[in-house]
Motif scaffolding. Structure first.
Motif, PDB file in Angstrom:
ATOM      1  N   UNK A 104       0.841  -1.186   0.000  1.00  0.00           N
ATOM      2  CA  UNK A 104       0.000   0.000   0.000  1.00  0.00           C
ATOM      3  C   UNK A 104       0.889   1.254   0.000  1.00  0.00           C
ATOM      4  N   UNK A 105       0.355   2.293  -0.646  1.00  0.00           N
ATOM      5  CA  UNK A 105       1.147   3.514  -0.810  1.00  0.00           C
ATOM      6  C   UNK A 105       0.348   4.734  -0.383  1.00  0.00           C
ATOM      7  N   UNK A 106       1.059   5.672   0.269  1.00  0.00           N
ATOM      8  CA  UNK A 106       0.483   6.970   0.593  1.00  0.00           C
ATOM      9  C   UNK A 106      -0.387   6.983   1.825  1.00  0.00           C
ATOM     10  N   UNK A 107      -0.832   8.174   2.217  1.00  0.00           N
ATOM     11  CA  UNK A 107      -1.655   8.319   3.424  1.00  0.00           C
ATOM     12  C   UNK A 107      -3.026   7.661   3.306  1.00  0.00           C
ATOM     13  N   UNK A 108      -3.477   7.392   2.062  1.00  0.00           N
ATOM     14  CA  UNK A 108      -4.788   6.757   1.871  1.00  0.00           C
ATOM     15  C   UNK A 108      -4.685   5.247   1.721  1.00  0.00           C
ATOM     16  N   UNK A 123       0.399 -10.202  -3.731  1.00  0.00           N
ATOM     17  CA  UNK A 123       0.870 -11.546  -4.092  1.00  0.00           C
ATOM     18  C   UNK A 123      -0.261 -12.543  -3.849  1.00  0.00           C
ATOM     19  N   UNK A 124      -0.113 -13.742  -4.474  1.00  0.00           N
ATOM     20  CA  UNK A 124      -1.085 -14.808  -4.289  1.00  0.00           C
ATOM     21  C   UNK A 124      -0.373 -16.122  -4.004  1.00  0.00           C
ATOM     22  N   UNK A 125      -1.075 -17.000  -3.330  1.00  0.00           N
ATOM     23  CA  UNK A 125      -0.532 -18.331  -3.068  1.00  0.00           C
ATOM     24  C   UNK A 125      -0.727 -19.233  -4.294  1.00  0.00           C
ATOM     25  N   UNK A 126      -0.178 -20.409  -4.193  1.00  0.00           N
ATOM     26  CA  UNK A 126      -0.353 -21.459  -5.195  1.00  0.00           C
ATOM     27  C   UNK A 126       0.231 -21.091  -6.558  1.00  0.00           C
ATOM     28  N   UNK A 127       1.298 -20.277  -6.539  1.00  0.00           N
ATOM     29  CA  UNK A 127       2.046 -20.020  -7.760  1.00  0.00           C
ATOM     30  C   UNK A 127       1.360 -19.146  -8.782  1.00  0.00           C
ATOM     31  N   UNK A 128       0.306 -18.467  -8.382  1.00  0.00           N
ATOM     32  CA  UNK A 128      -0.367 -17.594  -9.329  1.00  0.00           C
ATOM     33  C   UNK A 128       0.426 -16.306  -9.518  1.00  0.00           C
ATOM     34  N   UNK A 129       0.161 -15.627 -10.626  1.00  0.00           N
ATOM     35  CA  UNK A 129       0.869 -14.383 -10.904  1.00  0.00           C
ATOM     36  C   UNK A 129       0.445 -13.295  -9.916  1.00  0.00           C
ATOM     37  N   UNK A 135       3.717   0.977 -15.669  1.00  0.00           N
ATOM     38  CA  UNK A 135       4.855   0.349 -16.347  1.00  0.00           C
ATOM     39  C   UNK A 135       6.146   0.429 -15.536  1.00  0.00           C
ATOM     40  N   UNK A 136       6.034   0.487 -14.225  1.00  0.00           N
ATOM     41  CA  UNK A 136       7.225   0.606 -13.390  1.00  0.00           C
ATOM     42  C   UNK A 136       7.338  -0.484 -12.318  1.00  0.00           C
ATOM     43  N   UNK A 137       6.267  -1.211 -12.031  1.00  0.00           N
ATOM     44  CA  UNK A 137       6.260  -2.150 -10.908  1.00  0.00           C
ATOM     45  C   UNK A 137       6.593  -3.582 -11.340  1.00  0.00           C
ATOM     46  N   UNK A 138       7.296  -4.246 -10.435  1.00  0.00           N
ATOM     47  CA  UNK A 138       7.585  -5.671 -10.608  1.00  0.00           C
ATOM     48  C   UNK A 138       7.537  -6.331  -9.236  1.00  0.00           C
ATOM     49  N   UNK A 177       8.075 -13.822  -3.690  1.00  0.00           N
ATOM     50  CA  UNK A 177       8.570 -13.633  -2.318  1.00  0.00           C
ATOM     51  C   UNK A 177       8.018 -12.354  -1.692  1.00  0.00           C
ATOM     52  N   UNK A 178       7.361 -11.544  -2.515  1.00  0.00           N
ATOM     53  CA  UNK A 178       6.798 -10.295  -2.002  1.00  0.00           C
ATOM     54  C   UNK A 178       7.692  -9.090  -2.197  1.00  0.00           C
ATOM     55  N   UNK A 179       8.823  -9.262  -2.877  1.00  0.00           N
ATOM     56  CA  UNK A 179       9.738  -8.138  -3.111  1.00  0.00           C
ATOM     57  C   UNK A 179       9.205  -7.269  -4.253  1.00  0.00           C
ATOM     58  N   UNK A 180       9.089  -5.984  -3.977  1.00  0.00           N
ATOM     59  CA  UNK A 180       8.564  -5.043  -4.951  1.00  0.00           C
ATOM     60  C   UNK A 180       9.699  -4.198  -5.528  1.00  0.00           C
ATOM     61  N   UNK A 181       9.741  -4.100  -6.857  1.00  0.00           N
ATOM     62  CA  UNK A 181      10.739  -3.271  -7.540  1.00  0.00           C
ATOM     63  C   UNK A 181      10.019  -2.156  -8.292  1.00  0.00           C
TER      64      UNK A 181
END
Length: 238
Positions: A8-12, A19-25, A39-42, A46-50
């Motif tokens: 989550x981002x920002x004051x709101x 992320x999802x379990x069971x190998x889903x995207x 077009x910037x997020x990856x 494991x839950x790591x956000x780039x």
């Protein structure tokens, strides 16, 4: 992952990735938060956000929580600093002071301080804390070229040294930005020309004085010679 998590981002607390379990995207919500993450997020399993090509408007509060229990796993604040540009020093044409008045300016900045220094002594400073990019400037009345203008944030700085040629009055001045373009070479040429004109004027005065003195001497000699000849004739007759 054992638990699904949400970023989550920002004051709101706007959800930008999950992320999802069971190998889903993972699910990305890049159009949220005014589209700044498009077009910037990856996000990996494991839950790591780039965030690619991160910008200053990505600064803010980020939270990681579990999707089901809403348990907060982590929270941190990120501040992104833009690369600083070198300050620009221009002549302050709006000033009525007889001293050299200049402005140090920077454009499109945020989270910075702009300062004038004389040597190592701080003379004045202005700070900007807003996230949005704005233009700022700082006035100075100077007497010589021992001043510097510095822009800095928490990670870097840029310095511009004052060149007093900015204050010289010359014909080549841009009406738009009031920058005097007199160079050191031009100033030196003007100084030499002025000196030559002064020497020529002195030479003319000296020549004129000498000419008048010689003329007066010549006139005096002409008045004395007839008297001498008359006295000579009188002596011969007697």
């Amino acid at each position: 992952m054992e638990n699904e998590i949400s970023w989550k981002f920002g004051p709101k607390d706007i959800t930008i990735a999950e992320t999802e379990k069971k190998g889903k995207f993972p699910r990305l919500y890049e159009d949220r938060a005014d589209g700044r993450f498009r077009d910037r997020l990856k996000l990996d399993q494991t839950g790591s956000l780039t965030i690619n090509n991160i910008r200053t408007d990505h600064s803010g509060l980020y939270k990681i929580i579990t999707t089901k229990s809403e348990t907060q796993l982590n929270i941190f604040n990120i501040t992104v600093y833009a690369r600083l540009s070198v300050p620009v020093i221009t002549r302050d044409s709006s000033s009525s002071s007889s001293n050299c008045s200049v402005l140090c300016s920077v454009k499109n900045v945020s989270h910075v301080s702009l300062s004038w220094y004389k040597g190592k002594s701080l003379l004045s400073s202005i700070s900007v804390s807003e996230h949005s990019n704005i233009n700022i400037s700082l006035h100075l009345e100077c007497l010589d070229d021992s001043y510097t203008c510095v822009i800095n944030n928490h990670i870097s700085n840029q310095t511009q040294h004052l060149n007093t040629d900015v204050c010289h009055k010359c014909s080549d001045v841009s009406e738009e930005d009031h920058i005097c373009k007199c160079t050191f070479t031009e100033a030196a040429i003007r100084l030499v020309v002025s000196a030559l004109v002064g020497v020529a004027a002195v030479a003319v005065v000296v020549y004129d004085v000498r000419s008048r003195r010689d003329e007066q001497k010549k006139r005096s000699d002409q008045k004395i010679r007839p008297d001498i000849e008359l006295n000579t004739l009188d002596s011969a007759g007697s």
